[in-house]
Design a protein around this motif. Structure first.
Motif, PDB file in Angstrom:
ATOM      1  N   SER A  29       0.796  -1.238   0.000  1.00  0.00           N
ATOM      2  CA  SER A  29       0.000   0.000   0.000  1.00  0.00           C
ATOM      3  C   SER A  29       0.823   1.281   0.000  1.00  0.00           C
ATOM      4  N   GLY A  30       2.139   1.179   0.182  1.00  0.00           N
ATOM      5  CA  GLY A  30       2.972   2.373   0.186  1.00  0.00           C
ATOM      6  C   GLY A  30       3.310   2.843   1.595  1.00  0.00           C
ATOM      7  N   VAL A  31       4.365   3.648   1.702  1.00  0.00           N
ATOM      8  CA  VAL A  31       4.775   4.235   2.979  1.00  0.00           C
ATOM      9  C   VAL A  31       4.913   5.743   2.816  1.00  0.00           C
ATOM     10  N   VAL A  68       0.062   7.733  11.334  1.00  0.00           N
ATOM     11  CA  VAL A  68      -0.657   6.897  10.375  1.00  0.00           C
ATOM     12  C   VAL A  68      -0.165   7.224   8.965  1.00  0.00           C
ATOM     13  N   ALA A  69       0.178   6.200   8.216  1.00  0.00           N
ATOM     14  CA  ALA A  69       0.713   6.395   6.865  1.00  0.00           C
ATOM     15  C   ALA A  69      -0.323   7.058   5.968  1.00  0.00           C
ATOM     16  N   PHE A  70       0.170   7.848   5.053  1.00  0.00           N
ATOM     17  CA  PHE A  70      -0.664   8.562   4.085  1.00  0.00           C
ATOM     18  C   PHE A  70      -1.667   7.617   3.419  1.00  0.00           C
ATOM     19  N   SER A  71      -1.188   6.437   3.019  1.00  0.00           N
ATOM     20  CA  SER A  71      -2.033   5.477   2.313  1.00  0.00           C
ATOM     21  C   SER A  71      -3.099   4.857   3.210  1.00  0.00           C
ATOM     22  N   ASP A  72      -2.994   5.041   4.531  1.00  0.00           N
ATOM     23  CA  ASP A  72      -3.945   4.444   5.467  1.00  0.00           C
ATOM     24  C   ASP A  72      -4.952   5.441   6.027  1.00  0.00           C
ATOM     25  N   LEU A  94      -9.976   6.625   9.001  1.00  0.00           N
ATOM     26  CA  LEU A  94     -11.197   7.412   9.159  1.00  0.00           C
ATOM     27  C   LEU A  94     -12.427   6.508   9.152  1.00  0.00           C
ATOM     28  N   LYS A  95     -12.426   5.518   8.278  1.00  0.00           N
ATOM     29  CA  LYS A  95     -13.559   4.590   8.228  1.00  0.00           C
ATOM     30  C   LYS A  95     -13.665   3.791   9.522  1.00  0.00           C
ATOM     31  N   SER A  96     -12.502   3.482  10.132  1.00  0.00           N
ATOM     32  CA  SER A  96     -12.522   2.731  11.384  1.00  0.00           C
ATOM     33  C   SER A  96     -13.178   3.526  12.510  1.00  0.00           C
TER      34      SER A  96
END
Length: 240
Positions: free
Chosen positions: A48-50, A179-183, A188-190
């Motif tokens: 997913s990227g870092v 929190v990583a950019f990709s996450d 937010l959904k969590s």
């Protein structure tokens, strides 16, 4: 001097072997492994990227990611210098043709997206980066007016105050937990929010009566002239 934000995805993966691990460790190349595979940088970078900020070294792979960016032909630098020839040789020996990267860089109002690949040039008998820069409308100066980005004004919201204050608290939590950019969207959904991510860098939180946008506070081109808060590395505003 403004910090540079880097989001990096790596496609580099190889079969697990002790010999490869020893070679990576002896050359200070960051990696992560599972039962079958070795991932360059980390498994997260592959899946997913870092996210990395210039002059921040809290993760063992931060400097290496910055050096990858500095090895490309991009115009936004992170100040760490390119990877040396010996490191490129080791990387190619281990990961071969899977050494492709997707990078997004942001500094102040400037942003840049590019793809890069480590290849072997047989004629020159050397390893090098090939870079493909994705041009934006701002690159066409003859066709578009270039506007300088200015700092937005922070103006507290006059409505939906309770909802916005909760979003601000979540942004502070994301900042503190790094929190990583990709996450961002999943985080937010969590928290129970309905989230859309139409521009990738600026998730939109959907309410019945309004939409709220969050972004990195340094992404000035994404922001209106007035925003509702700055919280850690985040900025937020009601979408008009």
């Amino acid at each position: 001097m403004a910090k540079v934000f880097l989001e990096l995805e790596s496609s580099a993966i190889t079969n697990l072997s002790e010999e490869k691990i020893q070679k990576l460790e002896s050359n200070n190349i960051p990696f992560e492994k599972d039962d079958k595979s070795i991932y360059l940088i980390s498994k997260s970078a592959y899946e997913s990227g870092v996210s990395v900020y210039s002059r921040e070294y809290d993760k063992n792979y931060n400097k290496f990611c910055m050096q990858i960016a500095d090895s490309t032909e991009g115009s936004i630098g992170l100040g760490e210098g390119a990877l040396n020839n010996e490191t490129l040789k080791v990387l190619y020996e281990i990961f071969e043709d899977s050494l492709t990267f997707e990078l997004y860089l942001s500094c102040g109002g400037d942003t840049e997206s590019l793809s890069a690949e480590i290849v072997f040039d047989k004629e020159k008998n050397t390893h090098l980066f090939e870079t493909d820069i994705q041009e934006s409308e701002d690159d066409y100066e003859d066709d578009y007016e270039i506007k300088e980005s200015s700092e937005p004004k922070v103006v507290p919201a006059k409505e939906h105050l309770e909802e916005i204050e909760k979003i601000k608290e979540v942004c502070i939590e994301m900042h503190e937990k790094e929190v990583a950019f990709s996450d961002w969207v999943d985080f937010l959904k969590s928290k129970g929010y309905t989230v859309e991510n139409p521009t990738y860098v600026s998730p939109e939180i959907i309410f019945d009566k309004f939409t709220f946008v969050i972004s990195n506070k340094e992404n000035l081109d994404d922001m209106p002239s007035e925003i509702n808060f700055i919280a850690g590395k985040f900025a937020g505003w009601i979408k008009r």
